[in-house]
Write a protein that holds these residues in place. Structure first.
Motif, PDB file in Angstrom:
ATOM      1  N   VAL A  33       2.373   3.252  14.609  1.00  0.00           N
ATOM      2  CA  VAL A  33       0.954   3.080  14.947  1.00  0.00           C
ATOM      3  C   VAL A  33       0.406   4.375  15.549  1.00  0.00           C
ATOM      4  O   VAL A  33      -0.700   4.813  15.208  1.00  0.00           O
ATOM      5  CB  VAL A  33       0.767   1.888  15.905  1.00  0.00           C
ATOM      6  N   ASP A  34       1.170   5.000  16.418  1.00  0.00           N
ATOM      7  CA  ASP A  34       0.733   6.274  17.006  1.00  0.00           C
ATOM      8  C   ASP A  34       0.514   7.332  15.934  1.00  0.00           C
ATOM      9  O   ASP A  34      -0.345   8.214  16.080  1.00  0.00           O
ATOM     10  CB  ASP A  34       1.769   6.785  18.006  1.00  0.00           C
ATOM     11  N   ASP A  35       1.283   7.254  14.839  1.00  0.00           N
ATOM     12  CA  ASP A  35       1.232   8.262  13.780  1.00  0.00           C
ATOM     13  C   ASP A  35       0.112   8.002  12.774  1.00  0.00           C
ATOM     14  O   ASP A  35      -0.123   8.820  11.885  1.00  0.00           O
ATOM     15  CB  ASP A  35       2.581   8.306  13.050  1.00  0.00           C
ATOM     16  N   MET A  36      -0.592   6.879  12.898  1.00  0.00           N
ATOM     17  CA  MET A  36      -1.666   6.557  11.960  1.00  0.00           C
ATOM     18  C   MET A  36      -2.878   7.461  12.160  1.00  0.00           C
ATOM     19  O   MET A  36      -3.116   7.978  13.251  1.00  0.00           O
ATOM     20  CB  MET A  36      -2.092   5.098  12.129  1.00  0.00           C
ATOM     21  N   PHE A 342       9.988  -2.752   2.341  1.00  0.00           N
ATOM     22  CA  PHE A 342       9.287  -1.946   3.329  1.00  0.00           C
ATOM     23  C   PHE A 342      10.299  -1.191   4.183  1.00  0.00           C
ATOM     24  O   PHE A 342      11.289  -1.756   4.634  1.00  0.00           O
ATOM     25  CB  PHE A 342       8.412  -2.861   4.191  1.00  0.00           C
ATOM     26  N   GLU A 343      10.039   0.081   4.407  1.00  0.00           N
ATOM     27  CA  GLU A 343      10.903   0.982   5.175  1.00  0.00           C
ATOM     28  C   GLU A 343      12.274   1.193   4.534  1.00  0.00           C
ATOM     29  O   GLU A 343      13.252   1.502   5.209  1.00  0.00           O
ATOM     30  CB  GLU A 343      11.040   0.506   6.627  1.00  0.00           C
ATOM     31  N   ARG A 344      12.330   1.052   3.208  1.00  0.00           N
ATOM     32  CA  ARG A 344      13.556   1.390   2.486  1.00  0.00           C
ATOM     33  C   ARG A 344      13.680   2.898   2.311  1.00  0.00           C
ATOM     34  O   ARG A 344      14.781   3.427   2.180  1.00  0.00           O
ATOM     35  CB  ARG A 344      13.552   0.698   1.113  1.00  0.00           C
ATOM     36  N   SER A 345      12.551   3.597   2.332  1.00  0.00           N
ATOM     37  CA  SER A 345      12.541   5.041   2.130  1.00  0.00           C
ATOM     38  C   SER A 345      12.673   5.772   3.461  1.00  0.00           C
ATOM     39  O   SER A 345      12.429   5.205   4.530  1.00  0.00           O
ATOM     40  CB  SER A 345      11.245   5.475   1.448  1.00  0.00           C
ATOM     41  N   GLY A 346      13.008   7.040   3.385  1.00  0.00           N
ATOM     42  CA  GLY A 346      13.042   7.888   4.558  1.00  0.00           C
ATOM     43  C   GLY A 346      11.643   8.358   4.926  1.00  0.00           C
ATOM     44  O   GLY A 346      10.643   7.733   4.543  1.00  0.00           O
ATOM     45  N   PRO A 347      11.506   9.461   5.666  1.00  0.00           N
ATOM     46  CA  PRO A 347      10.192   9.981   6.047  1.00  0.00           C
ATOM     47  C   PRO A 347       9.281  10.147   4.829  1.00  0.00           C
ATOM     48  O   PRO A 347       9.725  10.546   3.752  1.00  0.00           O
ATOM     49  CB  PRO A 347      10.537  11.328   6.686  1.00  0.00           C
ATOM     50  N   LEU A 348       7.995   9.837   5.002  1.00  0.00           N
ATOM     51  CA  LEU A 348       7.077   9.749   3.865  1.00  0.00           C
ATOM     52  C   LEU A 348       6.315  11.028   3.559  1.00  0.00           C
ATOM     53  O   LEU A 348       5.510  11.036   2.620  1.00  0.00           O
ATOM     54  CB  LEU A 348       6.070   8.616   4.095  1.00  0.00           C
ATOM     55  N   ALA A 349       6.499  12.079   4.296  1.00  0.00           N
ATOM     56  CA  ALA A 349       5.798  13.327   3.983  1.00  0.00           C
ATOM     57  C   ALA A 349       6.111  13.743   2.555  1.00  0.00           C
ATOM     58  O   ALA A 349       7.266  13.815   2.152  1.00  0.00           O
ATOM     59  CB  ALA A 349       6.223  14.418   4.957  1.00  0.00           C
ATOM     60  N   GLY A 350       5.061  13.958   1.764  1.00  0.00           N
ATOM     61  CA  GLY A 350       5.257  14.386   0.384  1.00  0.00           C
ATOM     62  C   GLY A 350       5.193  13.272  -0.638  1.00  0.00           C
ATOM     63  O   GLY A 350       5.629  13.451  -1.775  1.00  0.00           O
ATOM     64  N   LYS A 361      -0.462  10.066  -3.843  1.00  0.00           N
ATOM     65  CA  LYS A 361      -1.485  11.000  -3.384  1.00  0.00           C
ATOM     66  C   LYS A 361      -2.118  10.576  -2.060  1.00  0.00           C
ATOM     67  O   LYS A 361      -2.769  11.385  -1.397  1.00  0.00           O
ATOM     68  CB  LYS A 361      -2.567  11.156  -4.452  1.00  0.00           C
ATOM     69  N   ALA A 362      -1.931   9.314  -1.670  1.00  0.00           N
ATOM     70  CA  ALA A 362      -2.502   8.824  -0.410  1.00  0.00           C
ATOM     71  C   ALA A 362      -1.459   8.722   0.693  1.00  0.00           C
ATOM     72  O   ALA A 362      -1.778   8.306   1.810  1.00  0.00           O
ATOM     73  CB  ALA A 362      -3.151   7.456  -0.634  1.00  0.00           C
ATOM     74  N   GLY A 367       2.976   7.088   9.402  1.00  0.00           N
ATOM     75  CA  GLY A 367       1.967   6.112   9.811  1.00  0.00           C
ATOM     76  C   GLY A 367       1.237   5.477   8.649  1.00  0.00           C
ATOM     77  O   GLY A 367       0.662   4.385   8.793  1.00  0.00           O
ATOM     78  N   ASP A 368       1.265   6.127   7.476  1.00  0.00           N
ATOM     79  CA  ASP A 368       0.592   5.566   6.301  1.00  0.00           C
ATOM     80  C   ASP A 368       1.258   4.274   5.824  1.00  0.00           C
ATOM     81  O   ASP A 368       0.677   3.519   5.045  1.00  0.00           O
ATOM     82  CB  ASP A 368       0.570   6.585   5.161  1.00  0.00           C
ATOM     83  N   ARG A 369       2.477   4.026   6.285  1.00  0.00           N
ATOM     84  CA  ARG A 369       3.129   2.749   5.956  1.00  0.00           C
ATOM     85  C   ARG A 369       2.262   1.577   6.403  1.00  0.00           C
ATOM     86  O   ARG A 369       2.184   0.549   5.724  1.00  0.00           O
ATOM     87  CB  ARG A 369       4.484   2.637   6.659  1.00  0.00           C
ATOM     88  N   MET A 370       1.650   1.715   7.577  1.00  0.00           N
ATOM     89  CA  MET A 370       0.881   0.609   8.136  1.00  0.00           C
ATOM     90  C   MET A 370      -0.382   0.340   7.317  1.00  0.00           C
ATOM     91  O   MET A 370      -0.814  -0.812   7.200  1.00  0.00           O
ATOM     92  CB  MET A 370       0.515   0.897   9.596  1.00  0.00           C
ATOM     93  N   THR A 371      -0.938   1.382   6.725  1.00  0.00           N
ATOM     94  CA  THR A 371      -2.099   1.197   5.846  1.00  0.00           C
ATOM     95  C   THR A 371      -1.700   0.410   4.610  1.00  0.00           C
ATOM     96  O   THR A 371      -2.395  -0.536   4.199  1.00  0.00           O
ATOM     97  CB  THR A 371      -2.683   2.558   5.437  1.00  0.00           C
ATOM     98  N   LEU A 372      -0.561   0.777   4.012  1.00  0.00           N
ATOM     99  CA  LEU A 372      -0.071   0.026   2.860  1.00  0.00           C
ATOM    100  C   LEU A 372       0.229  -1.415   3.240  1.00  0.00           C
ATOM    101  O   LEU A 372      -0.133  -2.345   2.510  1.00  0.00           O
ATOM    102  CB  LEU A 372       1.191   0.690   2.305  1.00  0.00           C
ATOM    103  N   LEU A 373       0.861  -1.613   4.366  1.00  0.00           N
ATOM    104  CA  LEU A 373       1.187  -2.957   4.825  1.00  0.00           C
ATOM    105  C   LEU A 373      -0.069  -3.808   4.959  1.00  0.00           C
ATOM    106  O   LEU A 373      -0.103  -4.984   4.554  1.00  0.00           O
ATOM    107  CB  LEU A 373       1.917  -2.860   6.170  1.00  0.00           C
ATOM    108  N   ASP A 374      -1.127  -3.224   5.464  1.00  0.00           N
ATOM    109  CA  ASP A 374      -2.386  -3.948   5.638  1.00  0.00           C
ATOM    110  C   ASP A 374      -3.005  -4.331   4.296  1.00  0.00           C
ATOM    111  O   ASP A 374      -3.518  -5.445   4.133  1.00  0.00           O
ATOM    112  CB  ASP A 374      -3.363  -3.087   6.441  1.00  0.00           C
ATOM    113  N   VAL A 375      -2.955  -3.429   3.319  1.00  0.00           N
ATOM    114  CA  VAL A 375      -3.483  -3.749   1.987  1.00  0.00           C
ATOM    115  C   VAL A 375      -2.677  -4.875   1.349  1.00  0.00           C
ATOM    116  O   VAL A 375      -3.237  -5.818   0.766  1.00  0.00           O
ATOM    117  CB  VAL A 375      -3.485  -2.492   1.087  1.00  0.00           C
TER     118      VAL A 375
END
Length: 403
Positions: A33-36, A342-350, A361-362, A367-375
């Motif tokens: 959440v802090d990283d969003m 969810f959270e099967r992958s490592g860090p999402l940069a890139g 591309k998004a 923190g972008d995990r939480m945006t996907l989770l919300d959608v």
């Protein structure tokens, strides 16, 4: 109807819902959440920092909690329940003596257990350990079907991974991804399907066994594919588990069809793990490329569809994450959706890798995990989400009022 229910409750002395089971989500969801990026979603999630947090049926523990605990071990299952998973998963395969055990793949023991360090068992592996040689990586393949149940129980689970440049079995086991941890690999208690059922019942969670595809020729020692599928169901029946608390899964549509016919109380909750994306020409935005169609699946009696995350989302003209045509069609056909993982992958940069390929591309940071989770929750309307770290989805589900 509401008036009738109210009067009935009053007559019975009041109606109470089942008590909520407290959960401990740990620090990870707060980090995410802090990283969003700033915005209304982050503001809302920040308001939930003090909890309280409770177990949620929206949360499926994928193999337990394998972001930090060795998958399909008692320790991983217990961690998943503590973090609020309302349902836990045992991937089901079989031993040499046809006993059902929890492993993600029939032949993953070389990378998920210490089998190569036990000489008499290592000698029984389908492919013995071979050290790396030049461009040829180190190799080993050890299957549950190579061992009896008694031999299987001698093994200890570890974090999945291997060292392709290994010269010794001990070196081969040192391959955990850098974004996981071996901190909790000291015990790694493996489990059978029967034992997992008893553990999950004790923990008070629902159960989702996945019938894994055999990696040996079937029939195996006289056991056909249908007998294998039936044996899974029989194990739950023998344990006295209510079918409504069981979600049997398979990538093989024939398994779902078999359960619908032979064990309809379980079959109607069967989860069809969708790998139609492996069909030539598959496109989650083109219904003509999905065979069978969503309507055909529903007509056969399939009620729950389980695709990977990326098949449910796409980007609109503004680069925002939105439901895919696949997701809309599944809901329109009356199919419930449970997605993975969810959270099967490592860090999402890139871009995030395979699970995020349709929205790369998004995806720029964790923190972008939480945006996907919300959608997935509010726009796609998924019934539940498999997670490698259930506490994160529990945090979101509790904050959004999802049971």
């Amino acid at each position: 109807m509401l008036r009738y229910l109210l009067l009935t409750c009053l007559a019975l002395g009041g109606c109470q819902s089942a008590p909520k089971v407290p959960a401990q989500v740990g620090p990870r969801p707060f980090y995410l959440v802090d990283d969003m990026s700033p915005g209304p979603l982050k503001d809302r999630l920040e308001q939930c920092r003090t909890g309280p947090f409770y177990r949620s049926d929206f949360v499926f523990g994928h193999r337990g909690a394998p972001l930090q605990f060795p998958e399909h071990t008692q320790e991983a299952y217990q961690a998943g329940a503590v973090m609020g998973a309302g349902t836990l998963e045992c991937d089901v395969t079989f031993t040499k003596d046809k006993e059902l055990v929890c492993r993600h793949s029939q032949c993953d023991l070389a990378t998920t257990t210490n089998v190569l360090l036990i000489p008499d068992l290592a000698a029984k592996c389908s492919v013995p350990f071979t050290p790396a040689n030049g461009d040829q990586p180190a190799q080993a393949q050890c299957c549950t079907s190579d061992f009896t149940l008694a031999e299987f129980k001698r093994l200890k689970g570890k974090m999945d991974g291997f060292n392709p440049r290994a010269q010794t079995p001990a070196q081969y086991l040192l391959g955990s991804p850098g974004w996981r941890t071996d901190l909790y690999s000291q015990t790694g208690t493996l489990t059978t399907l029967k034992d997992s059922i008893a553990l999950f019942k004790k923990l008070g969670v629902k159960q989702t066994p996945e019938l894994k595809a055999p990696m040996v020729r079937m029939p195996f020692n006289g056991m056909t594919q249908q007998a294998y599928a039936q044996k899974l169901i029989d194990t739950f029946v023998d344990a006295g588990i209510d079918p409504k608390d069981v979600f049997p899964q398979s990538f093989n549509l024939e398994d779902i069809r078999y359960w619908l016919k032979a064990a309809p109380a379980f079959g109607k909750q069967g989860v069809f793990l969708d790998e139609r994306d492996e069909q030539p020409g598959f496109d989650p935005m083109n219904a003509a490329s999905w065979q069978p169609s969503m309507a055909e699946l529903k007509a056969e009696g399939v009620n729950i569809l389980a695709p990977p995350l990326w098949m449910l989302v796409t980007l609109d003209e503004n680069g925002q994450i939105v439901p895919s045509a696949y997701a809309k069609a599944a809901k329109a056909a009356g199919l419930d959706i449970i997605t993975w993982s969810f959270e099967r992958s490592g860090p999402l940069a890139g871009g995030g890798g395979w699970y995020y390929q349709s929205i790369a591309k998004a995806i720029h940071k964790d923190g972008d995990r939480m945006t996907l989770l919300d959608v997935l929750a509010r726009q796609v309307g998924v019934r539940a989400i498999f997670s490698d770290w259930p506490g994160t989805v529990t945090y979101y589900a509790n904050c959004m009022g999802l049971d």
